[in-house]
Motif scaffolding. Structure first.
Motif: not given
Ligand code: ACO
Length: 338
Positions: A49-61, A82-92
């Motif tokens: 909990p607290g870890v979001a998709t962007s955190d994983l994306a930054v590491e892989a990127g 960035l391809a994702t079904t689970t964005p950090d937020h619906p917007c942005p």
């Protein structure tokens, strides 16, 4: 001068928490035997909990940029997709945040929503941006935290999905024959079957109302049996159409990198295409179905294991919610895998 998009860097990241079948069997009415025999999955990684998709994306990127020998600074790439079904937020969208956190400057950055086919859709648009002369280098990421959308009462989806991220750098080249050039892409969709894979709430169809939102509508739901059959047909047909278009006989393929949804789907796909099962890259046993991260994670694993070697002919194919599907082919380049 014509431009072609070539694979120039590759990286991936899995959150450290490993979830075994035994742990899930203690939580749901399921068993290691059921999960392994029906899906081939033995472990998956879930973000805490607290870890979001962007955190994983930054590491892989970061790892993909390092593999391409590019610095974390403005000018390194011209766009982040960035391809994702689970964005950090619906917007942005999540991609601008990833670009900023990687120090890449005020470049174009956008998300692609094509569920498990998302990485191939992102690869297609990024290649097209390069071919159109709009970008010299693009960072393409697939990243997901499905553990955040799984229904805790649904044993079927809860045992299948995992979290993770994979990324590639595409770089412009005038040489169509250079290894790594994305030689062709095939994409398709069938929105008439959108209900097979859906998160019903949280969008404009079911409006937000005062009071607490219905958590049930925010969970991922899938009709597994129908999806299974569609996945094999759609991946098989789009891959065959692409192989015909680029003139690669199926016997000339060295590796099939299919969406890692289920070991039985990969076996049925190899059979449908007439490819020896040995040539199918498999990491679903260790990471589960990571949706848009699936293909780049499988590529990273296979490259790190020395399975993908320079000069091999590689077919990528994926299928997911939408319904969406796609395929791509390339000759594997020399890469430093991070
Ligand atoms: N443990 C034990 N039993 C279970 C579990 C579980 N975790 N889950 C379901 N079952 C039960 C069902 O309730 C059912 O019981 P019943 O016969 O008493 O009704 C039985 O097992 C069989 O269920 P099925 O759904 O028929 O099982 P199936 O063999 O089809 O496997 C699975 C289910 C693994 C989901 C499979 O259908 C599948 O992999 N589908 C494709 C998923 C996929 O490819 N997704 C890709 C796209 S995903 C995306 O885009 C995000």
């Amino acid at each position: 001068m014509a431009h072609f998009a070539a694979l120039a860097g590759l990286g991936s990241y899995l959150p450290p928490r490993l979830v075994t079948n035994a742990e899930l069997a203690a939580r749901f009415d399921t068993s290691d035997e059921w999960i392994t025999s029906r899906t081939g999955i033995r472990t998956r990684h879930w973000a805490t909990p607290g870890v979001a998709t962007s955190d994983l994306a930054v590491e892989a990127g970061h790892r993909a940029l390092k593999s391409a020998d590019l610095p974390l600074e403005p000018g390194a790439v011209d766009a982040v997709v960035l391809a994702t079904t689970t964005p950090d937020h619906p917007c942005p969208a999540t991609a601008p945040q990833v670009a900023a956190r990687l120090g890449l400057g005020t470049i174009a950055a956008y998300d692609i929503a094509a569920v498990c086919s998302g990485f191939l859709y992102a690869l297609a648009v990024a290649s097209a941006q390069i071919a159109a002369g709009q970008a010299r280098r693009v960072l393409v990421i697939g990243a997901e935290t499905y553990s955040t959308i799984l229904n805790p009462a649904d044993r079927t989806t809860s045992v299948i999905f995992g979290d993770g991220a994979g990324a590639v750098v595409l770089s412009a080249t005038p040489d169509a024959d250079r290894p790594g050039v994305v030689l062709g892409v095939e994409l398709g969709s069938d929105g008439s079957q959108q209900d097979l894979i859906i998160i019903p709430g949280g969008g404009s169809r079911e409006r937000a109302t005062p009071g607490s939102p219905d958590p049930q509508g925010r969970y991922f739901a899938m009709q597994g049996k129908k999806v299974f059959a569609e996945a094999v047909t759609r991946m098989g047909d789009s891959a065959s159409a692409l192989l015909d278009r680029v003139g690669w006989p199926v016997e000339s393929l060295d590796h099939l990198v299919g969406h890692q949804a289920n070991i039985r789907i990969l076996a049925a796909l190899a059979q449908r295409l007439g490819i020896d099962e040995e040539r199918a890259v498999v990491n679903v046993d260790r990471v589960g179905n990571t949706s848009a991260a699936s293909i780049p994670l499988a590529l990273s694993d296979a490259a790190a294991a020395g399975t993908l070697t320079a000069g091999s002919r590689v077919l990528l194919t994926a299928f997911g919610g939408g319904l969406t599907w796609g395929a791509a082919v390339l000759t594997w380049p020399h890469l430093n895998v991070a």
